[in-house]
Design an enzyme around this catalytic site. Structure first.
Site, PDB file in Angstrom:
ATOM      1  N   GLU A 274      74.747 -75.009  29.664  1.00 19.10           N
ATOM      2  CA  GLU A 274      73.780 -75.964  29.836  1.00 19.10           C
ATOM      3  C   GLU A 274      72.312 -75.859  29.293  1.00 19.10           C
ATOM      4  O   GLU A 274      71.972 -74.663  29.611  1.00 19.10           O
ATOM      5  CB  GLU A 274      73.684 -76.449  31.281  1.00 19.10           C
ATOM      6  CG  GLU A 274      74.820 -77.126  32.012  1.00 19.10           C
ATOM      7  CD  GLU A 274      74.739 -77.453  33.665  1.00 19.10           C
ATOM      8  OE1 GLU A 274      73.730 -77.476  33.806  1.00 19.10           O
ATOM      9  OE2 GLU A 274      75.735 -77.753  34.292  1.00 19.10           O
ATOM     10  N   GLU A 339      66.589 -84.234  38.797  1.00 22.09           N
ATOM     11  CA  GLU A 339      68.020 -83.915  38.697  1.00 22.09           C
ATOM     12  C   GLU A 339      68.662 -85.332  38.245  1.00 22.09           C
ATOM     13  O   GLU A 339      69.768 -85.171  37.661  1.00 22.09           O
ATOM     14  CB  GLU A 339      68.397 -83.826  40.241  1.00 22.09           C
ATOM     15  CG  GLU A 339      67.999 -82.379  40.440  1.00 22.09           C
ATOM     16  CD  GLU A 339      68.539 -81.367  39.823  1.00 22.09           C
ATOM     17  OE1 GLU A 339      69.964 -81.330  39.523  1.00 22.09           O
ATOM     18  OE2 GLU A 339      67.798 -80.321  39.030  1.00 22.09           O
TER      19      GLU A 339
END
Length: 761
Positions: A274, A339
């Site tokens: 990621e 997020e």
């Protein structure tokens, strides 16, 4: 001599050929194509089939990583030539680590049916498991990886590499990079055997790298351009290794490479599992904007695709395989606002900014993006829209128990006690707590119950008290109710959310209505607005009431009707509007519990309009009433048959619209459901939420689906039209004057009203 020379030459050629084949194989295995992380934590995301189309055609990604082994996604990826990485969810690690049969079963059911048509090449055992507090899971990680590898071999998936994703917090030292060291609590017991496994199986060290987070935590000492790979003249020399760094990403990766070398594994290959940059966030989260996200992600893709490869200073010239995070902005992720805003795409499938993961750049370059200016004003922490009130009460108590006199001003008799409202008191407490503890790491989150605002709630209350109905914006003003109505003078929260009345005045931006129009409106649960003669309603949550629909009928409709409609046309899959899809669909078998109540009596009628076979439960005194609504079968819930919920005709239910407040166990519902059947819980609590999450993780065919109704003017118009056409009706249990509203409220809370309780001014 001549003969030996020939043999030697042939042997040399064979060795060269083998070496060339090995090099070609390695290059194919670790090609530089860039992938995308496909998260699914959103309630508004496109289907897997459409998502795969966007991955291929819009982003042009060569790889995709998912966070489970979702069969719908794996099916959609079949035959696409996209390399796929799947994941064994965290909650499987402990049981799989000690049970080879379970590992075999999971691989057999979750992966084998799709392989090799779906190009599954990597399997990650857990996601950042070493960042979680559960040490049992830490020690189970490597055993689970070994068992999964054995299961893959058993089922013929030998080429699938096994790994696990690691966050930067697995290091206890990362600066300078040559000082990189794994945490002492995991280095010997977990990381060393994991590296041994990765080295032996020729797999990868999968690493999550986010330069945004170290930069945003120390923006004064870390240059933003250095963090975004944008710097042209900033270099940092590592005093221990002498290596020169031009960006923060390389420093973070090399810190892990040096840490692996310290444990004796200098050559384990690194894969970026990621990386990304948030395109938005909370008001206090600096640098989280579209300009910076586009800059970082375009630069990192360019780095990954460089020819020849550039690698990192510790491993120059190496290809770095990668996945960018993430496909979508996901609105159900928990934590700070960033997020939920890492996506390259919005949930509607459009790009947040221009980017293609194959490195293609439009002719003339990318369109210029405006730079964002950091917000420097005051910020308040208030209760989030649709927050659960019970949970808000608990969070209020927690906030007030912390710090120095946090909630003194909202105690009875104090200056901020009135208006006496849970939401206003909690918003005050959240802001007071946040202001005290922000520097110590306190956040405006409260498990998703709070959100940031730049509108001073104290000023808003003052304006409301002074201006009342003169507040403009997109609000209709001063609606005089004919029934069940009314907002509050000074905007004090007053119970009741369903209203019908006449428009007296409108705000400057209102387009749909004029004074004198008859309307139906729905209010937020947290603001309320009923049980009064005058109120203010949002234009976006109001619809016209035709003369064929009485104000009493309309007043009972919004919340209950919308809940029934959204349950049926959403997770239950009932079609109300005809068309080829509806005509081709098999009629659904629907169970409605508490069918004589407000939501239930609408659900029965709407299900029949959708050509469903309806079984319903209610008390004995309402059996005939529910039959009159169109139910095909009606059960008295007090009888053994009614308690078991079994259809008298033996049908299995495709969906249960669970309107009852009674706690019916899943074990009662499950045998009554068809394969793929759903129980739609209209009053979900923590237990049903946990059941839903567990069932999704285990790919259960039968599901308990929590439903939270979303106010929608479009949906409300559908209901009003059906009522106008005589195809939907409101059963009025009783009418009560506003002066005796408590009688109506008591009747409603008693749980035995037939239909709706209406309050009239």
């Amino acid at each position: 001599m001549w003969r030996s020379g020939v043999m030697a030459t042939v042997s040399f050629l064979r060795l060269c050929l083998v070496a060339a084949l090995l090099m070609a194989f390695c290059r194919a295995e670790i090609s530089s194509k860039v992938g995308i992380n496909y998260g699914q934590l959103g309630n508004n995301l496109p289907s897997p089939l459409h998502s795969v189309h966007l991955i291929k055609s819009h982003l042009k990604a060569g790889r995709v990583k998912i966070y489970d082994a979702n069969p719908d996604i794996l099916r959609a990826l079949r035959g696409t030539d996209i390399d796929v990485s799947v994941m064994l969810p965290n909650n499987f690690i402990i049981p799989v680590s000690s049970n080879q049969s379970l590992a075999d079963s999971w691989v057999e059911s979750s992966l084998a049916p799709f392989y090799p048509a779906t190009k599954i090449q990597y399997l990650l055992v857990g996601n950042e498991i070493l960042s979680l507090p559960d040490k049992t899971a830490w020690h189970s990680l490597v055993p689970a990886m070994r068992r999964i590898k054995a299961a893959l071999k058993k089922h013929g998936l030998n080429k699938v590499k096994v790994g696990t994703s690691m966050a930067m917090d697995v290091l206890e030292a990362s600066y300078p990079p040559s000082n990189g060291t794994f945490r002492s609590d995991i280095a010997t017991l977990v990381v060393e055997p994991m590296l041994r496994f990765l080295n032996r199986t020729k797999s990868f060290y999968f690493l999550d790298v986010y330069p945004y987070f170290p930069w945003s935590s120390d923006p004064y000492n870390i240059n933003l351009e250095f963090a975004m790979l944008e710097s042209k003249n900033i270099t940092v020399t590592d005093p221990g290794s002498g290596l020169v760094y031009h960006n923060l990403f390389d420093q973070m990766v090399d810190a892990n490479i040096f840490a692996m070398s310290r444990l004796g594994y200098p050559d384990v290959r690194v894969w970026i599992a990621e990386t990304g940059w948030p395109n938005g966030g909370d008001y206090d989260q600096i640098g989280a904007n579209i300009y910076n996200a586009a800059t970082y992600n375009r630069n990192i893709v360019k780095k990954f695709l460089s020819k020849p490869p550039v690698g990192t200073p510790a491993r120059p010239g190496r290809i770095i395989p990668s996945f960018v995070f993430a496909l979508y902005n996901e609105n159900q992720k928990i934590g700070p606002g960033t997020e939920r805003q890492f996506g390259l795409l919005y949930p509607n499938g459009t790009g947040v900014y221009e980017i293609q993961l194959n490195g293609d750049v439009p002719k003339g370059g990318y369109k210029q993006l405006p730079r964002s200016t950091p917000y420097k004003g005051r910020i308040w922490c208030v209760v989030a829209e649709r927050a659960n009130r019970t949970a808000v009460g608990a969070a209020l108590a927690y906030a007030c128990s912390q710090g120095n006199r946090t909630c003194e001003a909202i105690r009875p008799g104090k200056e901020c006690y009135r208006p006496n409202s849970l939401v206003r008191h909690a918003s005050y407490a959240f802001s007071a707590y946040w202001s005290q503890f922000k520097k110590q790491g306190g956040s405006c989150y409260f498990d998703g119950l709070a959100t940031q605002t730049i509108v001073d709630p104290r000023v808003l209350v003052t304006q409301q008290k002074k201006a009342g109905a003169r507040m403009a914006g997109k609000l209709m003003r001063a609606v005089q109710y004919e029934s069940y109505g009314g907002g509050a003078t000074a905007f004090k929260p007053i119970t009741a959310t369903d209203v019908a009345g006449e428009v007296l005045e409108i705000g400057a931006e209102v387009k749909k209505f004029r004074p004198g129009d008859k309307v139906v409106a729905v209010f937020s649960h947290f603001v309320g607005g009923g049980l009064a003669e005058f109120t203010v309603a949002k234009e976006s949550q109001s619809v016209a009431r035709p003369p064929e629909v009485s104000p009493e009928e309309a007043a009972g409709l919004p919340i209950a009707g919308l809940t029934a409609l959204q349950a049926l046309t959403g997770p239950a899959g009932v079609f109300l509007h005809g068309g080829p899809t509806a005509a081709a669909a098999r009629p659904k078998n629907i169970l409605v519990t508490a069918a004589s109540g407000g939501v239930g009596h609408y659900a029965v009628q709407l299900a029949k309009l959708g050509n469903a076979h309806v079984t319903a439960t209610c008390g004995a005194r309402n059996l005939d009433f529910v039959k009159s609504l169109g139910a095909d079968e009606v059960l008295d819930y007090r009888t053994p048959e009614g308690t078991a919920l079994k259809s008298p005709s033996g049908k299995k239910y495709d969906a249960v619209i669970h309107c009852s407040m009674s706690a019916i166990p899943w074990s009662t519902f499950k045998p009554c459901l068809s394969d793929g059947g759903k129980v739609i819980d209209l009053t979900p609590g923590p237990r049903s939420m946990c059941t839903f999450v567990f069932q999704k993780l285990t790919f259960s065919r039968k599901l308990l689906v929590p439903l939270l109704m979303t106010p929608s003017a479009d949906n409300l118009e559908v209901l009003v039209r059906l009522m106008k056409e005589g195809r939907l009706r409101t059963k009025i249990d009783s009418l009560h004057p506003l002066t005796r509203a408590e009688d109506g409220w008591a009747k409603s809370l008693g749980g035995h009203a037939t239909g709706k309780v209406i309050i009239q001014p």
